[in-house]
Motif scaffolding. Sequence first.
Motif, PDB file in Angstrom:
ATOM      1  N   PHE A  80      16.890  34.768  -2.703  1.00 14.54           N
ATOM      2  CA  PHE A  80      16.559  35.782  -1.725  1.00 14.54           C
ATOM      3  C   PHE A  80      15.047  35.971  -1.740  1.00 14.54           C
ATOM      4  N   ARG A  81      14.537  36.586  -0.678  1.00 11.65           N
ATOM      5  CA  ARG A  81      13.121  36.939  -0.691  1.00 11.65           C
ATOM      6  C   ARG A  81      12.932  38.276   0.021  1.00 11.65           C
ATOM      7  N   GLN A  82      11.879  38.949  -0.376  1.00  6.35           N
ATOM      8  CA  GLN A  82      11.551  40.221   0.256  1.00  6.35           C
ATOM      9  C   GLN A  82      10.050  40.326   0.417  1.00  6.35           C
ATOM     10  N   GLU A 114      13.153  43.851   5.022  1.00  7.57           N
ATOM     11  CA  GLU A 114      14.390  43.830   4.254  1.00  7.57           C
ATOM     12  C   GLU A 114      14.519  42.508   3.491  1.00  7.57           C
ATOM     13  N   ARG A 115      15.281  42.581   2.419  1.00  8.51           N
ATOM     14  CA  ARG A 115      15.564  41.363   1.671  1.00  8.51           C
ATOM     15  C   ARG A 115      16.404  40.423   2.514  1.00  8.51           C
ATOM     16  N   TYR A 133      10.313  36.265  -4.409  1.00 11.56           N
ATOM     17  CA  TYR A 133      11.537  35.480  -4.372  1.00 11.56           C
ATOM     18  C   TYR A 133      12.382  35.801  -5.608  1.00 11.56           C
ATOM     19  N   TYR A 134      13.659  36.040  -5.365  1.00  6.48           N
ATOM     20  CA  TYR A 134      14.598  36.369  -6.428  1.00  6.48           C
ATOM     21  C   TYR A 134      15.746  35.369  -6.425  1.00  6.48           C
ATOM     22  N   GLY A 170      12.163  38.289 -10.206  1.00  3.14           N
ATOM     23  CA  GLY A 170      11.367  37.960  -9.039  1.00  3.14           C
ATOM     24  C   GLY A 170      10.087  37.229  -9.384  1.00  3.14           C
TER      25      GLY A 170
END
Length: 119
Positions: free
Chosen positions: A37-39, A44-45, A94-95, A112
């Motif tokens: 995922f990224r934020q 929003e993510r 980035y997670y 992250g």
Amino acid sequence: QLQLVESGGGSVQPGGSLRLSCAASGFTLDDYVISWFRQAPGKEREGVSSISPSDGSTYYAESVKGRFTISRDNPKNTVYLQMNSLKPEDTAVYYCAGRRVGVEKYDYWGQGTQVTVSS
């Protein structure tokens, strides 16, 4: 301790590449769908990419298709996200996260890693 640890973030110019790593400790990734995922600030993510544990099937967001590649190395208990042709709009934290197959809830999240794309 059960955890995911990301690494590989950094700063790069547009058009450059980075490879993110997501290493698991305390559990095996063999049974988990791993997602990136990224934020970005003020946004929003969003889900970027996923890889399944069994058949290695993958998912990519439209915004990264053709530029990002997700892969897994089970003996190393690590999932990678190769990011090529990076754009400024890829800038984000980035997670990686892990969930069991058939379960929606993610059990594990990494801390992250920052990716910055700028000239």
